[in-house]
Design a protein around this motif. Structure first.
Motif, mmCIF file in Angstrom:
data_model
loop_
_atom_site.group_PDB
_atom_site.id
_atom_site.type_symbol
_atom_site.label_atom_id
_atom_site.label_comp_id
_atom_site.label_asym_id
_atom_site.label_seq_id
_atom_site.Cartn_x
_atom_site.Cartn_y
_atom_site.Cartn_z
ATOM 1 N N HIS A 58 1.929 17.899 13.062
ATOM 2 C CA HIS A 58 1.249 18.522 11.915
ATOM 3 C C HIS A 58 2.120 18.497 10.681
ATOM 4 C CE1 HIS A 58 2.608 22.592 10.874
ATOM 5 N NE2 HIS A 58 2.765 22.899 12.118
ATOM 6 N N SER A 59 3.444 18.522 10.866
ATOM 7 C CA SER A 59 4.341 18.431 9.722
ATOM 8 C C SER A 59 4.250 17.050 9.074
ATOM 9 C CB SER A 59 5.776 18.708 10.174
ATOM 10 O OG SER A 59 6.651 18.581 9.093
ATOM 11 N N HIS A 60 4.272 15.985 9.893
ATOM 12 C CA HIS A 60 4.220 14.628 9.345
ATOM 13 C C HIS A 60 2.853 14.344 8.709
ATOM 14 C CE1 HIS A 60 8.139 13.819 10.624
ATOM 15 N NE2 HIS A 60 7.980 12.767 11.403
ATOM 16 N N LEU A 61 1.769 14.860 9.326
ATOM 17 C CA LEU A 61 0.439 14.616 8.746
ATOM 18 C C LEU A 61 0.288 15.379 7.431
ATOM 19 C CD1 LEU A 61 -1.923 14.619 11.857
ATOM 20 C CD2 LEU A 61 -1.439 12.694 10.364
ATOM 21 N N LEU A 62 0.854 16.573 7.387
ATOM 22 C CA LEU A 62 0.847 17.341 6.144
ATOM 23 C C LEU A 62 1.588 16.566 5.063
ATOM 24 C CD1 LEU A 62 0.803 20.825 5.290
ATOM 25 C CD2 LEU A 62 3.068 19.977 4.864
ATOM 26 N N TRP A 63 2.757 16.041 5.460
ATOM 27 C CA TRP A 63 3.556 15.273 4.505
ATOM 28 C C TRP A 63 2.806 14.032 4.020
ATOM 29 C CZ3 TRP A 63 5.035 10.215 5.180
ATOM 30 C CH2 TRP A 63 5.807 9.687 4.147
ATOM 31 N N LEU A 64 2.159 13.343 4.959
ATOM 32 C CA LEU A 64 1.428 12.125 4.587
ATOM 33 C C LEU A 64 0.378 12.455 3.529
ATOM 34 C CD1 LEU A 64 0.899 9.093 5.139
ATOM 35 C CD2 LEU A 64 -0.761 9.805 6.865
ATOM 36 N N GLY A 65 -0.305 13.578 3.714
ATOM 37 C CA GLY A 65 -1.320 13.991 2.749
ATOM 38 C C GLY A 65 -0.719 14.300 1.390
ATOM 39 N N VAL A 66 0.362 15.078 1.394
ATOM 40 C CA VAL A 66 0.995 15.458 0.123
ATOM 41 C C VAL A 66 1.522 14.210 -0.587
ATOM 42 C CG1 VAL A 66 2.875 16.761 -0.929
ATOM 43 C CG2 VAL A 66 1.585 17.764 0.935
ATOM 44 N N ALA A 67 2.129 13.318 0.183
ATOM 45 C CA ALA A 67 2.693 12.097 -0.399
ATOM 46 C C ALA A 67 1.590 11.225 -0.973
ATOM 47 C CB ALA A 67 3.495 11.338 0.656
ATOM 48 N N ALA A 68 0.472 11.117 -0.253
ATOM 49 C CA ALA A 68 -0.646 10.318 -0.745
ATOM 50 C C ALA A 68 -1.198 10.934 -2.034
ATOM 51 C CB ALA A 68 -1.744 10.246 0.311
ATOM 52 N N HIS A 69 -1.248 12.257 -2.053
ATOM 53 C CA HIS A 69 -1.724 12.967 -3.239
ATOM 54 C C HIS A 69 -0.832 12.662 -4.441
ATOM 55 C CE1 HIS A 69 -3.205 16.185 -5.759
ATOM 56 N NE2 HIS A 69 -2.002 16.698 -5.824
ATOM 57 N N GLU A 70 0.490 12.662 -4.214
ATOM 58 C CA GLU A 70 1.425 12.362 -5.313
ATOM 59 C C GLU A 70 1.225 10.942 -5.823
ATOM 60 O OE1 GLU A 70 3.112 14.449 -6.848
ATOM 61 O OE2 GLU A 70 3.281 16.160 -5.504
ATOM 62 N N ALA A 71 0.793 10.054 -4.922
ATOM 63 C CA ALA A 71 0.563 8.672 -5.323
ATOM 64 C C ALA A 71 -0.806 8.510 -5.973
ATOM 65 C CB ALA A 71 0.680 7.755 -4.102
ATOM 66 N N GLY A 72 -1.559 9.598 -6.054
ATOM 67 C CA GLY A 72 -2.886 9.520 -6.645
ATOM 68 C C GLY A 72 -3.939 9.014 -5.681
ATOM 69 N N PHE A 73 -3.629 9.044 -4.391
ATOM 70 C CA PHE A 73 -4.521 8.510 -3.372
ATOM 71 C C PHE A 73 -5.118 9.703 -2.622
ATOM 72 C CE2 PHE A 73 -4.587 4.962 0.094
ATOM 73 C CZ PHE A 73 -5.963 5.064 0.152
ATOM 74 N N ASP A 74 -6.021 10.413 -3.274
ATOM 75 C CA ASP A 74 -6.490 11.676 -2.708
ATOM 76 C C ASP A 74 -7.404 11.494 -1.503
ATOM 77 O OD1 ASP A 74 -4.983 13.275 -4.204
ATOM 78 O OD2 ASP A 74 -6.545 14.000 -5.543
#
Lengths: 137, 393
Positions: B110-126
């Motif tokens: 859940h930590s890595h999936l959370l990170w993947l989401g946040v990172a994608a969000h920072e890249a503008g890939f919502d």
């Protein structure tokens, strides 16, 4: 745990060795020899500085430098009366550890590049060191 | 941080800023779009936990230390338990050891999936952000079903664990893992082949193996630069001793590699949890544990989702610890940001920061590199606020 050669090099600065657990070695050094001992580790690229722990033993303070290499942890332990030298020129990322040690225990770290506060608020009293045993919050 | 060059502009970001998920203060000196200097100051979520543990007993501290972090809470409690059990010479039953590691690996998912989401969000890939957080709910539901809580599960007790994995739950976990595996393979494909996404990650924030070792980085950030350090492998604890886990190492050292390492780690973790479920030992969940612990010192190093978590624990024969020192992985990784930000486009800095998966509360300690600019104290800021809003007191 250490190669015979490395241990011999450290022998000049270490007053006492102890093996408290598997994969651990504690070496007691005088504060004055701390930098020289860390230089020996640095020169052969032995492990990395995982943390600096301060301990309040009542009548004096003790500073522990934990070096980790794979599964091994070598701890250099020094009693401090008037502080310890900064190791930042050898281990640049030690700056944060040293700043924490200074503000929490009031240990003087000579020559540390940035002596400013790390965690404590700006208006925290100058002479109050929260992790000392006599500090009550 | 000041600069004499009139072309240079200092951009202060935070500690309270709409783009930041946690409080931190960043100062970037830019020349046009290019970062010339960077500094970071944390400490806004420091709670004095290391002091607080010295006036609580060994059991109370378990709950306090688990609350250092809201994402990797279980690994903090596990590190603490491993250390205290070593000091007390208590052997934890094998089933409890396995369940501990199993929950730690669920937490990693859940930590890595959370990170993947946040990172994608920072890249503008919502879209990726929404999907990965939706999928993360699979694990959150499992954790809730197992422990009653989504975060801070309090699964550990000194001498064992509180919760058992019943066969029905094991079946739910297996189904969840099958679903997540399909999704994660898709994500691996997306982060390595999606053109727009790769433009934001490939060749950006490159950290060589030499830099990684010199800057003292740890965890997936280090493994993305070819530094093969995973404490589950080099210093196995609990069931990692019985079932080996394969570390994921990439050599490119850029942001893309950090994505690949974490996403591949998810796949390894799914397999590992299946192995644990198939080989769950029988037996008790807990064992008797003394209230007072004989004097001693120990060091625990465990692999948190973000890297090496280091605990130093000293006991003095009473029911309270003498000293507990916590060094979290974000501290090791944060220093790399300041070095790697220089020369990057301003727009890439949030991605770079997110690349280490920073956890501010977990860590709250970092570096302030400021020049001669006046710093405002808390009382001065308060005073200013009162005067500004006409309520001076």
């Amino acid at each position: 745990m250490l190669t015979a050669e490395l241990r011999e090099q450290l022998e000049h600065f270490v007053t006492d060795w102890e093996t408290p657990e598997d994969n651990r070695l504690d070496a007691r050094v005088e504060a004055i020899n701390l930098l020289a001992a860390i230089k020996v580790l640095h020169d052969v690229n032995w492990g990395y500085l995982a943390a600096i722990t301060g301990l309040d033993l009542g009548d004096h303070l003790e500073v522990l430098y934990h070096f980790c290499r794979a599964e091994k942890t070598l701890t250099l332990r020094a009693h401090t009366a008037d502080g310890v030298p900064s190791v930042c020129h050898l281990v640049p990322y030690a700056s944060v550890f040293e700043r924490e040690l200074m503000e929490m225990f009031g240990v003087e770290v000579y020559g540390t590049p940035d002596p400013s506060r790390l965690f404590l608020p700006d208006d925290w009293p100058e002479d109050s060191y929260p992790l000392r045993k006599d500090a009550t919050l | 941080m000041s600069t004499n060059n009139p072309e240079h502009l200092t951009i202060p970001i935070g500690p309270q800023h709409p783009a930041l998920k946690e409080p931190g203060h960043f100062e970037l000196v830019v020349d046009g779009e290019i970062v010339q200097r960077a500094s970071v100051r944390l400490g806004y979520a420091h709670r004095g936990i290391e002091k607080a543990v010295e006036s609580r007993n060994w059991v109370q501290n378990l709950y306090l230390l688990e609350r250092i972090c809201g994402i990797c809470s279980h690994i903090h409690a596990t590190a603490y338990c491993l250390g205290v059990e070593k000091l007390a010479d208590v052997e934890v039953p094998p089933r409890a050891q396995t369940i501990r590691v199993l929950i730690a690996e669920l937490e990693r998912i859940h930590s890595h999936l959370l990170w993947l989401g946040v990172a994608a969000h920072e890249a503008g890939f919502d879209t990726l952000f929404m999907y990965s957080w939706r999928d993360r709910e699979t694990i959150m539901d499992v954790l809730e079903q197992l422990t009653g809580n989504r975060v801070n599960y309090s699964a550990n007790v000194l001498g064992g664990v509180k919760f058992d994995i019943e066969p029905e739950l094991a079946e739910t976990i297996q189904q969840g893992l099958d679903f997540l595996e399909k999704r994660t393979r898709h994500y691996l494909n997306v982060v390595t082949t999606d053109n727009l996404f790769v433009q934001r990650t490939r060749g950006i924030g490159v950290m060589s193996f030499e830099q990684a070792t010199a800057l003292g980085v740890t965890g997936p950030t280090a493994r993305a630069s070819g530094f093969e350090q995973d404490l589950r492998v080099i210093l196995p604890y609990g069931s990692y001793r019985d079932f080996a886990i394969t570390p994921v190492v990439e050599t490119a050292g850029d942001l893309a590699a950090r994505f690949v390492v974490r996403v591949k780690e998810l796949l390894i973790t799914y397999d590992y949890i299946r192995t644990l479920l198939d080989n769950l030992p029988d037996g008790d969940l807990t064992t008797r544990f003394p209230r007072r612990i004989k004097p001693g010192e120990t060091i625990v190093r465990v692999e948190a989702p973000r890297g090496e978590l280091f605990y130093f624990i000293k006991s003095n024969g009473t029911d309270q610890p003498e000293r507990i020192k916590v060094r979290t992985p974000t501290l090791c990784n944060m220093a790399s940001i300041i070095h790697l930000a220089i020369g990057l486009h301003l727009a890439d800095v949030p991605m770079l920061l997110i690349g280490i998966d920073p956890c501010f509360s977990c860590n709250d300690r970092a570096i302030s590199i400021r020049g001669d600019q006046e710093e405002w104290s808390w009382s001065k800021l308060r005073q200013f606020a009162f005067e500004h809003y006409g309520q001076a007191r």
